[in-house]
Design an enzyme around this catalytic site. Sequence first.
Site, short mmCIF file in Angstrom:
data_model
loop_
_atom_site.label_atom_id
_atom_site.label_comp_id
_atom_site.label_asym_id
_atom_site.label_seq_id
_atom_site.Cartn_x
_atom_site.Cartn_y
_atom_site.Cartn_z
N GLY A 125 -32.02 13.58 -1.52
CA GLY A 125 -30.66 13.78 -1.59
C GLY A 125 -29.82 13.19 -2.64
O GLY A 125 -28.93 12.19 -2.66
N HIS A 126 -30.88 13.34 -3.81
CA HIS A 126 -30.39 12.45 -5.12
C HIS A 126 -30.94 13.03 -6.42
O HIS A 126 -32.05 13.90 -6.37
CB HIS A 126 -30.63 10.97 -5.13
CG HIS A 126 -32.02 10.63 -5.17
ND1 HIS A 126 -32.66 10.42 -3.92
CD2 HIS A 126 -33.05 10.40 -5.98
CE1 HIS A 126 -34.05 10.07 -4.26
NE2 HIS A 126 -34.18 10.09 -5.77
N SER A 127 -30.61 12.73 -7.48
CA SER A 127 -31.10 13.25 -8.66
C SER A 127 -31.34 11.57 -9.88
O SER A 127 -30.58 10.84 -9.44
CB SER A 127 -30.04 14.07 -9.50
OG SER A 127 -30.84 14.39 -10.83
N ARG B 82 -33.33 16.58 -5.60
CA ARG B 82 -34.11 16.74 -4.77
C ARG B 82 -33.90 16.29 -3.28
O ARG B 82 -33.20 15.58 -3.13
CB ARG B 82 -35.52 15.97 -5.24
CG ARG B 82 -35.78 14.53 -4.77
CD ARG B 82 -34.83 13.50 -5.84
NE ARG B 82 -34.81 13.82 -7.11
CZ ARG B 82 -35.82 13.42 -7.93
NH1 ARG B 82 -36.89 12.57 -7.56
NH2 ARG B 82 -35.68 13.70 -9.25
N ILE C 163 -28.04 9.36 -9.01
CA ILE C 163 -26.87 10.35 -8.71
C ILE C 163 -26.81 10.72 -7.26
O ILE C 163 -27.83 11.42 -6.89
CB ILE C 163 -26.56 11.49 -9.49
CG1 ILE C 163 -26.60 11.10 -11.07
CG2 ILE C 163 -25.38 12.17 -9.05
CD1 ILE C 163 -26.40 12.22 -12.02
#
Length: 134
Positions: free
Chosen positions: A51-53, A98, A123
Site C-alpha cells: 500500500g505504498h510507492s 504495490r 508515498i
Amino acid sequence: MTTIQDINLLKIPVVENLSGNLAFIQNDILPFEFKRVYYLFDVPSNAFRGGHSHIEQHEVLIALSGSFEVTVNDGSTKKSYLLNKPNVGLHLPKGIWRELENFSSGAVCLVFASDIFEESDYIRNYDVYLSSKK
C-alpha cells in the site's frame, strides 16, 4: 516516468542438487546494488501489506516459501503477479504502487532494496501517489 512496462520478473540462478537446491543472489543478478534486505513472514492470509510507492528506491520481491499476490499500479494501469517460486523475483522500480495480499500459510516474502529505510522515500497515500504521477 515509470510505468508497468518497467516491471520485470527476474530468474534467480539455481544450483540443482539431489540433496537440495541452492539459489544465490549477488549484486550482479539484480538490476541495482542492494543496501537492505528484509522479509515478511507469519502474514495472516487475509492481511494486506504494501500500500505504498517509493520515490527513489527499487525493490525485488521473492516468495522464498509459499505464495502471495502482488498488485502493481503505475497510476493508469494495474497488473497482478502471483509469486510462488523461490527462484523468481519481481523487480519493482521506483514510482510503482504495490499491494501484497493473499498470503498462503507459511509464506515468506524476501525483499532486496536499493537503499536503507528512509520514511521520506515512501508515498503511503494513494491520492498523493496519483498526484505525483501527473
